[in-house]
Design a protein around this motif. Structure first.
Motif, short mmCIF file in Angstrom:
data_model
loop_
_atom_site.label_atom_id
_atom_site.label_comp_id
_atom_site.label_asym_id
_atom_site.label_seq_id
_atom_site.Cartn_x
_atom_site.Cartn_y
_atom_site.Cartn_z
N SER A 132 -35.35 14.72 7.49
CA SER A 132 -34.18 13.99 6.97
C SER A 132 -33.80 14.37 5.54
O SER A 132 -32.68 14.09 5.11
CB SER A 132 -34.43 12.48 7.05
OG SER A 132 -35.57 12.12 6.29
N ASP A 133 -34.71 15.00 4.78
CA ASP A 133 -34.39 15.29 3.38
C ASP A 133 -34.03 16.75 3.14
O ASP A 133 -34.33 17.32 2.09
CB ASP A 133 -35.54 14.87 2.46
CG ASP A 133 -36.83 15.65 2.72
OD1 ASP A 133 -36.93 16.28 3.79
OD2 ASP A 133 -37.73 15.61 1.86
N ALA A 134 -33.36 17.36 4.11
CA ALA A 134 -32.86 18.73 3.92
C ALA A 134 -31.74 18.72 2.89
O ALA A 134 -30.82 17.89 2.97
CB ALA A 134 -32.37 19.31 5.23
N MET A 135 -31.81 19.62 1.91
CA MET A 135 -30.78 19.72 0.88
C MET A 135 -30.84 21.12 0.27
O MET A 135 -31.77 21.89 0.52
CB MET A 135 -30.96 18.63 -0.19
CG MET A 135 -32.34 18.57 -0.80
SD MET A 135 -32.59 17.09 -1.85
CE MET A 135 -32.73 15.79 -0.63
N ARG A 136 -29.82 21.45 -0.51
CA ARG A 136 -29.78 22.76 -1.17
C ARG A 136 -30.45 22.64 -2.54
O ARG A 136 -29.98 21.89 -3.40
CB ARG A 136 -28.35 23.27 -1.33
CG ARG A 136 -27.76 23.75 -0.02
CD ARG A 136 -26.30 24.16 -0.17
NE ARG A 136 -26.10 25.30 -1.03
CZ ARG A 136 -26.25 26.57 -0.63
NH1 ARG A 136 -26.60 26.83 0.61
NH2 ARG A 136 -26.03 27.57 -1.47
N THR A 178 -31.19 22.88 -9.58
CA THR A 178 -29.98 22.33 -8.98
C THR A 178 -30.28 21.74 -7.60
O THR A 178 -31.01 22.34 -6.81
CB THR A 178 -28.88 23.40 -8.85
OG1 THR A 178 -29.34 24.46 -7.99
CG2 THR A 178 -28.53 23.98 -10.21
N VAL A 179 -29.72 20.59 -7.34
CA VAL A 179 -29.90 19.89 -6.07
C VAL A 179 -28.53 19.42 -5.58
O VAL A 179 -27.81 18.75 -6.33
CB VAL A 179 -30.85 18.69 -6.20
CG1 VAL A 179 -31.06 18.03 -4.85
CG2 VAL A 179 -32.19 19.11 -6.80
N GLU A 180 -28.19 19.80 -4.36
CA GLU A 180 -26.91 19.38 -3.79
C GLU A 180 -27.04 19.19 -2.29
O GLU A 180 -28.04 19.60 -1.68
CB GLU A 180 -25.81 20.40 -4.10
CG GLU A 180 -26.12 21.80 -3.61
CD GLU A 180 -25.12 22.83 -4.07
OE1 GLU A 180 -23.91 22.59 -3.93
OE2 GLU A 180 -25.55 23.90 -4.56
N ALA A 181 -26.04 18.58 -1.69
CA ALA A 181 -26.06 18.35 -0.24
C ALA A 181 -25.93 19.66 0.52
O ALA A 181 -25.38 20.64 0.01
CB ALA A 181 -24.93 17.39 0.14
N ILE A 182 -26.44 19.69 1.76
CA ILE A 182 -26.27 20.87 2.60
C ILE A 182 -24.78 21.06 2.89
O ILE A 182 -24.00 20.12 2.86
CB ILE A 182 -27.07 20.74 3.90
CG1 ILE A 182 -26.76 19.42 4.62
CG2 ILE A 182 -28.56 20.86 3.64
CD1 ILE A 182 -27.48 19.24 5.95
N LYS A 183 -24.40 22.31 3.17
CA LYS A 183 -23.00 22.66 3.33
C LYS A 183 -22.56 22.60 4.80
O LYS A 183 -23.38 22.64 5.71
CB LYS A 183 -22.76 24.07 2.80
CG LYS A 183 -23.05 24.23 1.32
CD LYS A 183 -22.94 25.68 0.88
CE LYS A 183 -21.54 26.24 1.03
NZ LYS A 183 -21.43 27.62 0.49
N PRO A 206 -19.43 17.02 6.70
CA PRO A 206 -18.67 16.14 5.80
C PRO A 206 -19.58 15.42 4.81
O PRO A 206 -20.57 14.81 5.20
CB PRO A 206 -18.00 15.15 6.77
CG PRO A 206 -17.95 15.88 8.08
CD PRO A 206 -19.18 16.72 8.13
N LEU A 207 -19.24 15.51 3.52
CA LEU A 207 -20.02 14.87 2.48
C LEU A 207 -19.65 13.39 2.40
O LEU A 207 -18.47 13.04 2.27
CB LEU A 207 -19.77 15.56 1.14
CG LEU A 207 -20.54 15.05 -0.07
CD1 LEU A 207 -22.04 15.22 0.14
CD2 LEU A 207 -20.10 15.81 -1.33
N LEU A 208 -20.65 12.51 2.48
CA LEU A 208 -20.41 11.07 2.42
C LEU A 208 -20.65 10.52 1.02
O LEU A 208 -19.80 9.85 0.45
CB LEU A 208 -21.32 10.34 3.42
CG LEU A 208 -21.13 10.69 4.89
CD1 LEU A 208 -22.10 9.92 5.77
CD2 LEU A 208 -19.69 10.40 5.33
N LYS A 209 -21.83 10.83 0.47
CA LYS A 209 -22.14 10.38 -0.89
C LYS A 209 -23.34 11.17 -1.42
O LYS A 209 -24.34 11.33 -0.72
CB LYS A 209 -22.45 8.88 -0.92
CG LYS A 209 -22.66 8.33 -2.33
CD LYS A 209 -22.97 6.84 -2.31
CE LYS A 209 -23.18 6.34 -3.75
NZ LYS A 209 -23.58 4.91 -3.79
N ASP A 210 -23.23 11.66 -2.64
CA ASP A 210 -24.31 12.39 -3.31
C ASP A 210 -24.92 13.46 -2.41
O ASP A 210 -24.29 14.47 -2.14
CB ASP A 210 -25.37 11.41 -3.81
CG ASP A 210 -24.86 10.53 -4.95
OD1 ASP A 210 -23.86 10.90 -5.58
OD2 ASP A 210 -25.46 9.47 -5.21
#
Length: 258
Positions: free
Chosen positions: A85-89, A112-117, A120-124
């Motif tokens: 569940s904690d997959a991120m860039r 740097t930490v960001e959401a996966i691409k 649809p981005l919901l929040k943070d």
């Protein structure tokens, strides 16, 4: 620049005579924040956090949320690389935050930490996973058989089981699918994870739905959209040979042998 410090006891001496002293550093966590109720555009926010280099990025994210900014939003559950569940860039690469150590992501520079691409981005750091799971459901990821219910288990040789062993390791974290350039530009593409889970049953000797799955993956947005960039194999936290599995499905479509 990170500043090493030693954790000391109240008397001022390193704990246990220095034998087990913990060297801590201060790192900069640069998080791409997004709250549509506040700002329609994402923005990068820096946080200074003291941490042990052997801690995980997930630990540092927890410290930010619990000690600096409770509005930070991200998903996590088991924290042991199983739930996905904690997959991120992290530093531009798809990873599981619970499996990524601070010392392995160059803590001397901002991390740097960001959401996966591609979703649809919901929040943070949270994305809408529904398109991903819809593709997963579309390939029928379950055993399909005909006839009466068996009175004993369906036996399978070790060789037959080994044929699809690699693709049973998928934890549906979406790291592979969201690292795929084709998926970024075409959200209708099934994506690597769906194909991997179709592979798992197509090559299962007990299953009788292989032809149905192959026809589904033979569609416009199926396996033929893969451009073999190997991003998916590199991103998989479970070490699945994703690109190899996709090629095997392509071969099965051509030869109808599986």
């Amino acid at each position: 620049m990170s500043t090493p410090t030693l954790e000391k006891d109240p008397a001022g001496a390193p704990q246990d005579g220095g034998a087990t002293a913990i060297e801590k550093i201060t790192v900069t966590l640069r998080i791409r924040r997004y709250n549509p109720e506040v700002n329609p555009e994402p923005e990068w926010v820096d946080y200074q956090v003291e941490t042990d280099p052997k801690e995980r990025v997930l630990d540092v994210l927890h410290r930010v949320k619990w000690e600096q900014d409770g509005t930070l939003t991200f998903r996590r559950s088991c924290a042991h690389g199983i739930c996905g569940s904690d997959a991120m860039r992290i530093n531009g690469r798809n990873r599981l935050a619970c499996k990524t150590l601070i010392k392995d992501v160059n803590p001397a520079k901002p991390i740097t930490v960001e959401a996966i691409k591609g979703l649809p981005l919901l929040k943070d750091l949270v994305v809408d996973m529904e398109p991903f799971f819809q593709s997963y459901r579309d390939v029928m990821p379950f055993l399909i058989t005909t006839g009466n219910e068996p009175t004993r288990e369906r036996l399978q040789s070790s060789e037959d089981r080994e044929r699809f062993d690699d693709t049973t390791k998928c934890i549906l974290c979406a790291a592979c699918t969201s690292s795929c350039p084709v998926f970024w530009t075409d959200g209708q593409y099934f994506g690597p994870a769906a194909i991997v889970n179709a592979h798992r049953f197509i090559f299962d000797s007990r299953d009788e739905g292989g032809e149905q799955r192959l026809e589904i993956l033979n569609e416009k947005e199926g396996v033929w959209r893969c451009r073999t960039t190997f991003n998916c194999s590199e991103a998989c936290p479970r070490g699945i040979e994703v690109t190899k599995a996709i090629q095997e499905v392509k071969r099965a479509l051509i030869t109808r042998r599986f």
